[in-house]
Enzyme design. Structure first.
Site, PDB file in Angstrom:
ATOM      1  N   LYS A 143      -9.218  -4.302  -3.621  1.00  0.00           N
ATOM      2  CA  LYS A 143      -7.953  -4.213  -3.712  1.00  0.00           C
ATOM      3  C   LYS A 143      -7.312  -5.923  -4.273  1.00  0.00           C
ATOM      4  O   LYS A 143      -6.413  -5.995  -4.711  1.00  0.00           O
ATOM      5  CB  LYS A 143      -6.694  -3.560  -2.559  1.00  0.00           C
ATOM      6  CG  LYS A 143      -6.787  -2.380  -2.889  1.00  0.00           C
ATOM      7  CD  LYS A 143      -5.739  -1.483  -1.761  1.00  0.00           C
ATOM      8  CE  LYS A 143      -5.398  -0.198  -1.801  1.00  0.00           C
ATOM      9  NZ  LYS A 143      -4.841  -0.292  -0.691  1.00  0.00           N
ATOM     10  N   ASP A 187      -2.165  -0.851   5.708  1.00  0.00           N
ATOM     11  CA  ASP A 187      -2.385   0.307   6.925  1.00  0.00           C
ATOM     12  C   ASP A 187      -4.410   0.337   6.921  1.00  0.00           C
ATOM     13  O   ASP A 187      -4.121   0.991   7.954  1.00  0.00           O
ATOM     14  CB  ASP A 187      -1.604   1.566   6.824  1.00  0.00           C
ATOM     15  CG  ASP A 187      -2.139   2.216   6.104  1.00  0.00           C
ATOM     16  OD1 ASP A 187      -2.866   2.159   4.571  1.00  0.00           O
ATOM     17  OD2 ASP A 187      -2.599   3.065   6.379  1.00  0.00           O
ATOM     18  N   ASP A 244      -7.422  -2.104   2.743  1.00  0.00           N
ATOM     19  CA  ASP A 244      -6.376  -3.200   2.165  1.00  0.00           C
ATOM     20  C   ASP A 244      -6.911  -4.915   2.934  1.00  0.00           C
ATOM     21  O   ASP A 244      -6.475  -5.746   2.681  1.00  0.00           O
ATOM     22  CB  ASP A 244      -4.696  -2.878   2.750  1.00  0.00           C
ATOM     23  CG  ASP A 244      -3.918  -1.308   2.414  1.00  0.00           C
ATOM     24  OD1 ASP A 244      -4.450  -1.246   1.296  1.00  0.00           O
ATOM     25  OD2 ASP A 244      -3.864  -0.786   3.718  1.00  0.00           O
ATOM     26  N   ASP A 251      -0.182   5.306   0.888  1.00  0.00           N
ATOM     27  CA  ASP A 251      -0.345   5.650   1.648  1.00  0.00           C
ATOM     28  C   ASP A 251      -0.667   5.512   3.015  1.00  0.00           C
ATOM     29  O   ASP A 251      -1.488   4.505   3.595  1.00  0.00           O
ATOM     30  CB  ASP A 251      -1.648   7.115   1.633  1.00  0.00           C
ATOM     31  CG  ASP A 251      -1.181   7.622   0.599  1.00  0.00           C
ATOM     32  OD1 ASP A 251      -0.662   8.981   0.235  1.00  0.00           O
ATOM     33  OD2 ASP A 251      -1.600   7.955  -0.507  1.00  0.00           O
ATOM     34  N   ASP A 257       0.619  -1.111  -0.248  1.00  0.00           N
ATOM     35  CA  ASP A 257       0.086   0.375   0.796  1.00  0.00           C
ATOM     36  C   ASP A 257       0.845   1.334   0.051  1.00  0.00           C
ATOM     37  O   ASP A 257       2.165   1.308   0.474  1.00  0.00           O
ATOM     38  CB  ASP A 257      -1.100  -0.205   1.634  1.00  0.00           C
ATOM     39  CG  ASP A 257      -1.331   0.790   1.411  1.00  0.00           C
ATOM     40  OD1 ASP A 257      -2.186   1.475   0.936  1.00  0.00           O
ATOM     41  OD2 ASP A 257      -1.307   1.769   2.356  1.00  0.00           O
TER      42      ASP A 257
HETATM   43  O1  LIG Z   1      -6.476   6.760  -0.956  1.00  0.00           O
HETATM   44  C1  LIG Z   1      -6.411   6.596  -0.256  1.00  0.00           C
HETATM   45  O2  LIG Z   1      -7.478   6.749   0.106  1.00  0.00           O
HETATM   46  C2  LIG Z   1      -5.658   5.749   0.736  1.00  0.00           C
HETATM   47  O3  LIG Z   1      -4.449   5.301  -0.451  1.00  0.00           O
HETATM   48  P1  LIG Z   1      -3.577   4.544  -0.302  1.00  0.00           P
HETATM   49  O4  LIG Z   1      -5.018   3.000  -0.627  1.00  0.00           O
HETATM   50  O5  LIG Z   1      -2.081   4.309  -1.221  1.00  0.00           O
HETATM   51  O6  LIG Z   1      -3.277   3.856   1.291  1.00  0.00           O
HETATM   52 MG   LIG Z   2      -2.956   3.118   3.125  1.00  0.00          MG
END
Ligand SMILES: O=C(O)COP(=O)(O)O
Ligand SMILES: [Mg+2]
Length: 226
Positions: A150, A173, A177, A11, A9
């Site tokens: 995902k 996180d 996910d 963010d 992942d």
């Molecule tokens: O786009 C988002 O809200 C979070 O992005 P991520 O899946 O990379 O954590």
């Molecule tokens: Mg994330």
């Protein structure tokens, strides 16, 4: 156990608390011999750019599984129901003031600023016939099809790489996910992860954000799993 690839992942996982890219995590990823796929709720060009700048080969899952590409020089595969998301958005807009994020680039789902009452919105949406759910990543609230996530994106991308989803270790996180952890062979949540992801994780790191991603990779190396 031996795994053939990682799906990571972006963010909250390879970033710092202030959302800057975590350079230590990038450095660690660059040492890996196994393929590394990035999986994000963000838009495809964000995912591809991040992959490029890290030094990976452009295999990405974006828009929470709605967009998938295996290399930079290939077009993305888009799958989702933006029309149904738009219907849910119009419905919710009658009750809340909603702000879309990157609507001109987002093709398969809608991301919203996190400034409205999520639980109330979920309850209202339940009265409607849409196959839509609201997912909070702590960075945005996504209006997405319940048929896209995902995990399904990982299955698609794994197939394109002649691998199985179970060949991957997933690191992440947040709630977006969770299905990816279920599809992958092993799931590692970083310490800043939310309740939902820790529930489905096989392992939770002690360190947070990018330091947690480094710890996750070191844990896999120490066990000889990658
Ligand atoms: O786009 C988002 O809200 C979070 O992005 P991520 O899946 O990379 O954590
Ligand atoms: Mg994330």
């Amino acid at each position: 156990m031996k795994f053939k690839a990682l799906v990571v992942d972006i963010d909250g996982t390879i970033t710092c608390e202030n959302r800057e890219l975590h350079l230590g995590a990038v450095k660690k990823i660059r040492t890996l011999k196994v393929p590394v796929v990035l999986a994000t709720g963000n838009i495809l060009c964000y995912a591809r750019t991040t992959s490029r700048l890290i030094g990976l080969d452009g295999a990405v899952i974006a828009e929470n599984g709605g967009a998938v590409t295996v290399r930079y020089d290939l077009n993305g595969i888009f799958e989702g129901s933006i029309e149904e998301c738009e219907k849910a958005f119009s419905f919710l807009s009658r009750h809340f003031k909603l702000t879309k994020l990157d609507p001109m680039y987002r093709k398969t789902e809608i991301a919203l600023r996190r400034d409205f009452d999520l639980e109330e919105a979920r309850a209202l949406l339940q009265t409607q016939p849409y196959d839509i759910e609201l997912v909070d990543t702590k960075y945005a609230i996504h209006i997405k099809s319940i048929k896209i996530n995902k995990g399904i994106g990982l299955q698609k991308l794994a197939g394109m790489m002649s691998l199985e989803a179970e060949d991957f270790v997933a690191i992440g996180d947040s709630a977006n996910d969770a299905e990816m952890f279920e599809a992958a062979g092993f799931g590692i949540a970083v310490a800043n992860g939310d309740e939902r992801i820790k529930e489905v994780a096989n392992y939770v790191t002690e360190a947070s954000f990018g330091d947690g991603a480094i710890e996750a990779i070191e844990f896999l190396e120490l066990n000889g799993w990658i």
